[in-house]
Design an enzyme around this catalytic site. Structure first.
Site, PDB file in Angstrom:
ATOM      1  N   GLY A 143       2.378   2.181   3.378  1.00  0.00           N
ATOM      2  CA  GLY A 143       2.805   1.215   4.133  1.00  0.00           C
ATOM      3  C   GLY A 143       4.216   0.703   3.299  1.00  0.00           C
ATOM      4  O   GLY A 143       5.319   1.410   3.402  1.00  0.00           O
ATOM      5  N   CYS A 144       4.176  -0.461   2.493  1.00  0.00           N
ATOM      6  CA  CYS A 144       5.103  -0.970   1.818  1.00  0.00           C
ATOM      7  C   CYS A 144       5.540  -0.172   0.736  1.00  0.00           C
ATOM      8  O   CYS A 144       6.916  -0.195   0.487  1.00  0.00           O
ATOM      9  CB  CYS A 144       4.396  -2.408   1.484  1.00  0.00           C
ATOM     10  SG  CYS A 144       4.316  -3.495   2.698  1.00  0.00           S
ATOM     11  N   VAL A 145       4.841   0.538  -0.029  1.00  0.00           N
ATOM     12  CA  VAL A 145       5.590   1.322  -1.271  1.00  0.00           C
ATOM     13  C   VAL A 145       6.368   2.501  -0.475  1.00  0.00           C
ATOM     14  O   VAL A 145       7.496   2.816  -1.039  1.00  0.00           O
ATOM     15  CB  VAL A 145       4.211   2.037  -1.774  1.00  0.00           C
ATOM     16  CG1 VAL A 145       4.850   3.261  -2.635  1.00  0.00           C
ATOM     17  CG2 VAL A 145       3.614   1.081  -2.887  1.00  0.00           C
ATOM     18  N   THR A 191       9.800   1.120   0.833  1.00  0.00           N
ATOM     19  CA  THR A 191      10.461   0.516  -0.172  1.00  0.00           C
ATOM     20  C   THR A 191      11.003   1.832  -0.640  1.00  0.00           C
ATOM     21  O   THR A 191      12.302   1.756  -1.090  1.00  0.00           O
ATOM     22  CB  THR A 191       9.604  -0.292  -1.440  1.00  0.00           C
ATOM     23  OG1 THR A 191       9.070  -1.500  -0.603  1.00  0.00           O
ATOM     24  CG2 THR A 191      10.448  -0.368  -2.485  1.00  0.00           C
ATOM     25  N   THR A 241       0.827  -1.314   0.183  1.00  0.00           N
ATOM     26  CA  THR A 241       0.019  -0.023  -0.198  1.00  0.00           C
ATOM     27  C   THR A 241       0.923   1.193  -0.181  1.00  0.00           C
ATOM     28  O   THR A 241       1.913   1.239   0.725  1.00  0.00           O
ATOM     29  CB  THR A 241      -0.946   0.134   1.215  1.00  0.00           C
ATOM     30  OG1 THR A 241      -0.207   0.260   2.450  1.00  0.00           O
ATOM     31  CG2 THR A 241      -1.783  -1.012   1.276  1.00  0.00           C
TER      32      THR A 241
END
Length: 225
Positions: free
Chosen positions: A158-160, A163, A155
């Protein structure tokens, strides 16, 4: 630097502090597709939402990069049954909804609407938010000769975002096409995009991303003094 999400005063503060400069786009970009697995792209899963438009936009970007041989790396969160049901992953204490992401289940399968080529595209399995943390992603990108990552996926907050942070800290320029990322709620997503644009990478349009990925610039040569 921003579309005024937090007002002109915030924009001036960030500009005065020296944030928001554009990144240098490299000559060898890779597309990193973060967690566009069924558990995130389908609203039938507790952890998911309907990301049909994000999947479609990311598909367009991937297909635009194929003629230029742009590497594509997919990521997926997947836990063993012991990890999913136990207490060894600290993140799962905070986000127990992710316990459904068990190895081999439909929830961790890459969305079948995406043009993944299993014999060609790399799949990175991760346990945390960042696609770099505890994985071989940085080494993979370096081995492929990449200098820029175009981050897509879920998301956004979150993970975007995680990253993007680790990508720039690993030495890669970061681009995030706004149409290629999605979240469960608009507010957290907007805040994450503001933060990425200010500190970690450039948030760009899909059209800009397609132009770049299909025809990257020549290698940068630093002038000698």
């Amino acid at each position: 630097m921003s579309a005024g999400l937090y007002g002109a005063s915030t924009d001036r503060t960030y500009k005065a502090a020296g944030f928001g400069s554009p990144v240098r786009r490299g000559s060898r970009p890779a597309i990193v597709v973060v967690d566009l697995t069924r558990g995130f792209t389908e609203d039938s899963y507790p952890s998911g939402s309907d990301l049909t438009e994000v999947v479609s936009a990311t598909t367009n970007l991937i297909e635009a990069g194929r003629p230029a041989d742009a590497p594509v790396v997919f990521t997926a969160i997947a836990y063993t049954e012991a990890e999913a049901s136990g207490d060894s992953i600290a993140w799962l204490r905070k986000a127990p909804g992710l316990r459904q992401l068990v190895e081999g289940s439909d929830a961790v399968a890459v969305d079948p609407r995406l043009p993944m080529r299993p014999e060609h595209d790399v799949l990175v399995v991760k346990k945390g938010a960042s696609a770099f943390f505890g994985t071989n992603l940085a080494g993979t990108l370096t081995g492929l000769g990449c200098d820029t990552v175009v981050v897509c996926g879920a998301t956004t907050s979150g993970c975007v975002r995680a990253t993007a942070v680790d990508a720039v800290q690993s030495g890669f320029s970061v681009l995030v096409p706004r149409d290629c990322v999605g979240d469960r709620a608009e507010g957290p997503a907007d805040a994450a995009l503001f933060d990425i644009q200010a500190k970690y990478g450039d948030v760009i349009s899909l059209e800009d991303a397609i132009r770049y990925i299909s025809s990257p610039p020549a290698p940068f040569v630093r002038a000698r003094s």
